[in-house]
Write a protein that holds these residues in place. Structure first.
Motif, short mmCIF file in Angstrom:
data_model
loop_
_atom_site.label_atom_id
_atom_site.label_comp_id
_atom_site.label_asym_id
_atom_site.label_seq_id
_atom_site.Cartn_x
_atom_site.Cartn_y
_atom_site.Cartn_z
N LEU A 1 0.80 -1.18 -0.06
CA LEU A 1 0.05 -0.10 -0.04
C LEU A 1 0.74 1.24 0.05
N VAL A 2 1.91 1.19 0.73
CA VAL A 2 2.81 2.40 0.95
C VAL A 2 3.44 2.58 -0.56
N SER A 3 3.81 1.73 -1.42
CA SER A 3 4.21 1.90 -2.70
C SER A 3 3.21 2.79 -3.63
N ILE A 4 1.99 2.20 -3.47
CA ILE A 4 0.86 2.68 -4.27
C ILE A 4 0.48 4.18 -3.84
N GLN A 5 0.79 4.41 -2.49
CA GLN A 5 0.43 5.69 -2.04
C GLN A 5 1.44 6.86 -2.29
N GLU A 6 2.68 6.32 -2.34
CA GLU A 6 4.03 7.09 -2.72
C GLU A 6 4.03 7.43 -4.25
N MET A 7 3.28 6.70 -4.99
CA MET A 7 3.54 6.81 -6.48
C MET A 7 3.15 8.31 -6.96
N ASP A 8 4.13 8.69 -7.72
CA ASP A 8 3.79 9.95 -8.58
C ASP A 8 3.43 9.75 -10.05
N VAL A 9 2.87 10.83 -10.71
CA VAL A 9 2.51 10.68 -12.08
C VAL A 9 3.94 10.12 -12.87
N ILE B 1 -4.74 10.98 -5.55
CA ILE B 1 -5.30 12.08 -4.59
C ILE B 1 -6.35 11.84 -3.88
N SER B 2 -6.26 12.56 -3.02
CA SER B 2 -7.63 12.45 -1.84
C SER B 2 -8.79 13.32 -2.66
N LEU B 3 -10.01 13.11 -2.67
CA LEU B 3 -10.88 13.77 -3.34
C LEU B 3 -11.97 14.26 -2.29
N SER B 4 -11.44 14.23 -1.00
CA SER B 4 -12.38 14.88 -0.04
C SER B 4 -12.13 16.35 0.00
N ARG B 5 -13.24 17.15 0.40
CA ARG B 5 -13.31 18.65 0.46
C ARG B 5 -12.13 19.23 0.84
N ASN B 6 -11.71 18.84 2.16
CA ASN B 6 -10.65 19.65 2.86
C ASN B 6 -9.19 19.37 2.50
N SER B 7 -9.07 18.06 1.75
CA SER B 7 -7.94 17.96 1.16
C SER B 7 -7.61 17.52 -0.38
N PHE B 8 -8.62 17.95 -1.05
CA PHE B 8 -8.72 17.56 -2.39
C PHE B 8 -7.32 17.96 -3.34
N GLY B 9 -6.83 17.02 -3.71
CA GLY B 9 -5.66 17.02 -4.72
C GLY B 9 -4.38 16.78 -3.98
N LYS B 10 -4.48 16.75 -2.71
CA LYS B 10 -3.31 16.26 -1.98
C LYS B 10 -3.09 14.51 -2.07
N ARG B 11 -1.96 14.25 -1.79
CA ARG B 11 -1.48 12.78 -1.98
C ARG B 11 -2.72 12.03 -1.03
N ILE B 12 -3.22 10.81 -1.45
CA ILE B 12 -4.00 10.28 -0.62
C ILE B 12 -3.09 9.41 0.42
N SER B 13 -3.81 9.16 1.58
CA SER B 13 -3.29 8.61 2.62
C SER B 13 -3.21 7.10 2.48
N THR B 14 -2.47 6.33 3.54
CA THR B 14 -2.71 4.86 3.28
C THR B 14 -4.08 4.31 3.92
N ARG B 15 -4.41 5.24 4.94
CA ARG B 15 -5.78 4.72 5.55
C ARG B 15 -6.74 4.87 4.58
N ALA B 16 -6.90 5.98 3.85
CA ALA B 16 -7.78 6.22 2.90
C ALA B 16 -7.71 4.76 1.67
N LEU B 17 -6.37 4.30 1.37
CA LEU B 17 -6.40 3.55 0.38
C LEU B 17 -7.21 2.03 0.89
N ARG B 18 -6.80 1.90 2.55
CA ARG B 18 -7.36 0.71 3.10
C ARG B 18 -8.97 0.83 3.16
#
Length: 302
Positions: free
Chosen positions: A142-150, A207-224
């Protein structure tokens, strides 16, 4: 048939030329030596693997039996290829592993059901499908997916490859080939993402799609949470069954270990020690840049 330590030294050199890791090589040579001791004063017959399996089954765990049986296959193949032996050895199946170790493995049908459960008519659906397919076709942590850049996805040797950071490494110095299904899902997601905001190669892939963090890197918690969401929607997270975000990775490693061997699976799983991968099964040696050719999901026949 009597073979001395010289043949083990030749076998070790052979493994070195094949690019086998140091730890794996030590393990293989050790097991090959044990196999030679058992062969002492025996005639090697086409049933040698069946006899070896029977001998081991009374003394070793199912996982160890399968490992030792696989090393014997590789060693006998080496002997044949180098003119030391001229014999067609009958194949033999490994020992079935206890089911308790397989409780979080998904079937091919369940993986396909997971994909089909995602509705890809919006950015979230396209992102989530890309995440699920990336995990299911690579077995990445999961961390490798979370750290992935375009910019971590690029062409190399006629294939699409992803660069990632291996466990315990500082830099992204490892690569794994991507199946075309993954590339299609990533392209679909990025095309949709363009409609919301531009991105650069150094920007996070997911990226996160939530209102408060839209566009920021997704978290491993969100991936789970994404994995759990689709497990529930697909109806494959039932009572008394351990299914987690790690289950897809576990499924991939098991699938590759059974079909291509523990050494192949170790490389794809990025395990430093083969004993971590040993519980899965192994037969051959190859590299993770062929992952796109090995991992596929077919509907199971009734």
């Amino acid at each position: 048939m009597i073979l001395g330590k010289e043949i083990l030294e030749d076998f070790e050199r052979h493994l070195t030329l094949e690019g086998v890791s140091k730890e794996t090589k030590v393990q293989y040579v050790k097991v090959a030596g044990y196999f030679l001791e058992w062969l002492m004063d025996k005639a090697i017959t086409p049933d040698v693997l069946r006899e070896w399996k029977a001998y081991l089954s009374e003394r070793k765990s199912p996982f160890t039996v399968n490992l030792y049986l696989s090393v014997a296959r590789i060693f006998l193949k080496f002997l044949n290829e180098n003119g030391v032996l001229d014999l067609t050895v009958k194949s033999v199946k490994g020992v079935k592993k206890p089911k308790k170790h397989m409780k979080d493995i998904l079937s091919d049908n369940e993986i396909l059901l997971l994909f089909n459960t995602v509705k890809t008519d919006d950015l979230k659906g396209k992102r989530d499908l890309a995440i699920l397919k990336l995990a299911a076709y690579t077995g990445l942590r999961l961390v490798s997916i979370q750290e992935m850049d375009v910019g971590d996805v690029y062409r190399k040797g006629g294939k699409w490859v992803m660069r990632y950071r291996g466990k315990g490494h500082v830099a992204k110095d490892k690569e794994i080939a991507l199946h075309l299904d993954v590339i299609r899902a990533l392209n679909s997601y990025l095309e949709e993402r363009k409609k919301y905001s531009p991105f650069k190669p150094e920007d996070p892939m997911f990226i996160s799609l939530s209102r408060n963090s839209f566009g920021k890197r997704i978290s491993t918690r969100a991936l789970r949470m994404i994995f759990d969401e689709y497990y529930r929607k697909a109806g494959i997270k039932g009572f008394n069954r351990k299914i987690t975000a790690h289950s897809v990775r576990h499924t991939v490693i098991t699938k590759v270990a059974v079909e291509k061997g523990v050494e192949f699976a170790r490389q794809i799983a990025d395990h430093a020690n083969i004993t971590t991968t040993m519980i899965y099964y192994h037969e051959a040696i190859d590299a993770s840049l062929k992952a796109d050719e090995v991992i596929s999901y077919d509907e199971e026949k009734e």
